[in-house]
Enzyme design. Structure first.
Site, PDB file in Angstrom:
ATOM      1  N   LYS A  79     -12.660   2.350 -15.412  1.00  0.00           N
ATOM      2  CA  LYS A  79     -12.984   0.960 -15.088  1.00  0.00           C
ATOM      3  C   LYS A  79     -13.276   0.152 -16.349  1.00  0.00           C
ATOM      4  O   LYS A  79     -12.898  -1.020 -16.448  1.00  0.00           O
ATOM      5  CB  LYS A  79     -14.174   0.911 -14.123  1.00  0.00           C
ATOM      6  CG  LYS A  79     -13.842   1.452 -12.727  1.00  0.00           C
ATOM      7  CD  LYS A  79     -12.708   0.678 -12.081  1.00  0.00           C
ATOM      8  CE  LYS A  79     -12.466   1.111 -10.654  1.00  0.00           C
ATOM      9  NZ  LYS A  79     -11.427   0.310  -9.973  1.00  0.00           N
ATOM     10  N   TYR A 122     -14.605   8.082 -13.878  1.00  0.00           N
ATOM     11  CA  TYR A 122     -14.405   6.835 -13.139  1.00  0.00           C
ATOM     12  C   TYR A 122     -14.851   5.639 -13.982  1.00  0.00           C
ATOM     13  O   TYR A 122     -14.140   4.635 -14.092  1.00  0.00           O
ATOM     14  CB  TYR A 122     -15.209   6.897 -11.843  1.00  0.00           C
ATOM     15  CG  TYR A 122     -15.135   5.654 -10.979  1.00  0.00           C
ATOM     16  CD1 TYR A 122     -14.035   5.433 -10.155  1.00  0.00           C
ATOM     17  CD2 TYR A 122     -16.169   4.726 -10.972  1.00  0.00           C
ATOM     18  CE1 TYR A 122     -13.966   4.301  -9.347  1.00  0.00           C
ATOM     19  CE2 TYR A 122     -16.107   3.600 -10.177  1.00  0.00           C
ATOM     20  CZ  TYR A 122     -15.011   3.400  -9.361  1.00  0.00           C
ATOM     21  OH  TYR A 122     -14.952   2.274  -8.570  1.00  0.00           O
ATOM     22  N   ASP A 135       3.889   2.158  -4.118  1.00  0.00           N
ATOM     23  CA  ASP A 135       2.965   3.097  -4.749  1.00  0.00           C
ATOM     24  C   ASP A 135       2.783   2.688  -6.211  1.00  0.00           C
ATOM     25  O   ASP A 135       3.755   2.642  -6.976  1.00  0.00           O
ATOM     26  CB  ASP A 135       3.539   4.514  -4.657  1.00  0.00           C
ATOM     27  CG  ASP A 135       2.582   5.584  -5.148  1.00  0.00           C
ATOM     28  OD1 ASP A 135       1.567   5.244  -5.796  1.00  0.00           O
ATOM     29  OD2 ASP A 135       2.848   6.773  -4.896  1.00  0.00           O
ATOM     30  N   ASP A 166       0.858  -1.185   0.000  1.00  0.00           N
ATOM     31  CA  ASP A 166       0.000   0.000   0.000  1.00  0.00           C
ATOM     32  C   ASP A 166       0.894   1.234   0.000  1.00  0.00           C
ATOM     33  O   ASP A 166       2.019   1.196   0.505  1.00  0.00           O
ATOM     34  CB  ASP A 166      -0.907   0.009   1.236  1.00  0.00           C
ATOM     35  CG  ASP A 166      -2.112   0.927   1.069  1.00  0.00           C
ATOM     36  OD1 ASP A 166      -3.204   0.415   0.752  1.00  0.00           O
ATOM     37  OD2 ASP A 166      -1.947   2.151   1.229  1.00  0.00           O
TER      38      ASP A 166
END
Length: 258
Positions: free
Chosen positions: A158, A154, A66, A41
């Site tokens: 996706k 967004y 990252d 993470d």
């Protein structure tokens, strides 16, 4: 095929990138199925918290990485050997009409959601392909299929992710690597807090699904664990919907009968 263990992940090494929210549940769920888990993470404390949960079930480690820094991903990939499963959950969203987006907002959503997937796969997939086996699973969204005002950028990321994964499935399949997506519906996470804070908005989203409620983060774990397991040995290039029936009845209207 040993049907008694086909859903187990014993002996597999899973790397999960993005270990908050749904990612934390996936980490613990895969560890509970026997996988050794490496938690990555951008926030080291988030990775460490997920690894602590996983350690109750199996071996777990945490590292900072990252997805927007290809160099850091390459360094970790070089140090983490024999990865059998790669799970990608990192994502962000800015909810506003496309014409109201700033260039910086556009870049932020596209970079994390799409370029981050590209960077992660480029870092970890070559070793899988060289070894001749592996499973890559990324979280897409119902927005890859159905969009609404304020979700355009967004949704584009996706949908783009799904097509990227399908291309990877075609390219890596002959080398033994499976690539799939899991598409959540509306899930109770920090990313959707804005929606749930508005009672009418939150209720409207719940009523859009066949089950009439929001998903809990842990309800995504089964789909990911399945795609990671030998039970999904002939599944690649697919998108598995975990949306409570949202896309099956989108725009629902229950007419008066009788």
């Amino acid at each position: 095929m040993d049907y008694s263990t086909m859903f187990r992940l014993d002996g597999k090494h899973a790397v999960v990138i993005g270990c908050g929210g749904i990612g934390a549940e996936i980490v613990e769920g895969m560890a509970a199925q026997g996988a050794r888990v490496t938690c990555l993470d951008a926030q080291e404390e988030v990775a460490a918290a997920a690894a602590t949960r996983a350690a109750e079930h199996s071996e777990a480690a945490a590292r900072r990485a990252d997805v927007l820094d290809p160099g850091s991903l390459a360094d970790v990939a070089a140090q983490v050997a024999d990865v059998d499963v790669l799970v990608l959950t990192a994502a962000t969203n800015v909810r506003k009409p496309v014409l109201d987006y700033s260039a910086a907002e556009f870049d932020r959503v596209v970079d994390l959601n799409l370029r981050g997937t590209f960077n992660a796969v480029q870092a970890f997939a070559p070793a899988m392909a060289a070894r001749g086996s592996g499973s890559i699973i990324a979280l897409s969204s119902i927005r890859a299929l159905a969009v609404e005002p304020g979700q355009g950028v967004y949704a584009a990321t996706k949908a783009g992710m799904v097509q990227l994964l399908r291309a990877l499935a075609a390219e890596l399949g002959p080398r033994g690597v499976r690539v799939n997506a899991v598409a959540p519906g509306v899930v109770e996470t920090p990313l959707t807090e804005q929606i749930r804070a508005d009672e009418a908005w939150g209720r409207a989203y719940a009523e859009k699904s066949a089950l009439g409620r929001w998903a809990r983060p842990e309800e995504l774990v089964g789909a990911v664990a399945y795609l990671a397991s030998d039970a999904a040995s002939f599944v690649t290039g697919s998108q598995l919907l975990v949306d409570g029936g949202w896309t099956a009845i989108d725009g629902r209207f229950t007419p008066p009968f009788g």
